[in-house]
Design an enzyme around this catalytic site. Structure first.
Site, PDB file in Angstrom:
ATOM      1  N   HIS A  10     -34.730  28.494  31.026  1.00 56.51           N
ATOM      2  CA  HIS A  10     -35.509  28.301  29.801  1.00 56.51           C
ATOM      3  C   HIS A  10     -35.462  26.838  29.356  1.00 56.51           C
ATOM      4  O   HIS A  10     -34.596  26.060  29.767  1.00 56.51           O
ATOM      5  CB  HIS A  10     -34.968  29.198  28.687  1.00 56.51           C
ATOM      6  N   GLU A  94     -28.044  36.129  29.313  1.00 54.83           N
ATOM      7  CA  GLU A  94     -26.922  35.234  29.572  1.00 54.83           C
ATOM      8  C   GLU A  94     -25.592  35.959  29.369  1.00 54.83           C
ATOM      9  O   GLU A  94     -25.514  36.984  28.675  1.00 54.83           O
ATOM     10  CB  GLU A  94     -27.011  34.008  28.653  1.00 54.83           C
TER      11      GLU A  94
END
Length: 212
Positions: A10, A94
């Site tokens: 990202h 994550e």
């Protein structure tokens, strides 16, 4: 037949300059992060056209992403010119960093110096207190990668995830011991290109793109 995976981190997040373990905390992209991902989208389309793939006009045939907003927003930006909707997969989130969530590297070194050194020296053996283990993250991520690859025979596909998730995938496809996970850099908005030839992976690009 070959399938090509574009593995993307990202874009930059708000407050990224403080270098914090954000982990499962939902932090949005910064303005700069949005611009990074726009450049990443252009880079991917150019690479797909160069490769001469049948779907090169749209670049990608499927996009998968983490549910955290920094990855989902990045995926939406990349998906728009392809006319696609990202598939959100919880297992691509994550790592949860336990008691270190939201702390900066400097804060962790000051408050938990021994634990931080143990983590840096061997992230496979040591995990932050209350957080996920590296092996646990590996299992959920690699099982998901296998599932995604099984759904595509010869496509251009993308995964938009996080630094930790990407490093685990890269260690896996390159046959690197997970103890060496921090030897692989993953900048905000970076692109990794992996070709799978009958499930035999070849890394064509590592931590690349237009953001340097």
């Amino acid at each position: 037949m070959v399938k090509t995976l574009y593995l993307i981190r990202h874009g930059e997040t708000e407050g990224a300059e403080s270098r914090r373990y954000k982990g499962s905390i939902d932090v949005p992209l910064s303005g700069n992060g949005i611009e990074q991902i726009k450049k990443t989208a252009a880079f991917i389309s150019a690479e797909a056209r160069k490769a001469g793939r049948p779907e090169a006009a749209s670049g990608l045939t499927a996009i998968y992403c983490s549910p955290l907003s920094r990855a989902l927003k990045s995926a939406e930006i990349i998906a728009e010119p392809c006319g696609l909707k990202p598939v959100v997969v919880d297992e691509l989130r994550e790592r949860h960093f336990g008691i270190w969530e939201g702390m900066s590297f400097d804060e962790i070194r000051e408050v938990y110096p021994d634990e931080f050194k143990a983590w840096a020296d061997n992230p496979l053996k040591y995990s932050p207190i209350g957080g996920e283990s590296t092996l646990g993250v590996r299992d959920r991520v690699i099982n998901t990668l296998d599932w995604i690859l099984q759904n595509h025979m010869s496509d251009n596909i993308a995964i938009i995830a996080h630094g930790g998730v990407n490093r685990i995938i890269l260690c896996h496809v390159m046959g690197m011991p997970l103890e060496n996970i921090f030897r692989v850099e993953q900048d905000f908005g970076c692109v990794n290109i992996i070709e799978f030839w009958d499930r035999y992976p070849v890394v064509k690009l590592l931590n690349g793109g237009l953001i340097k």
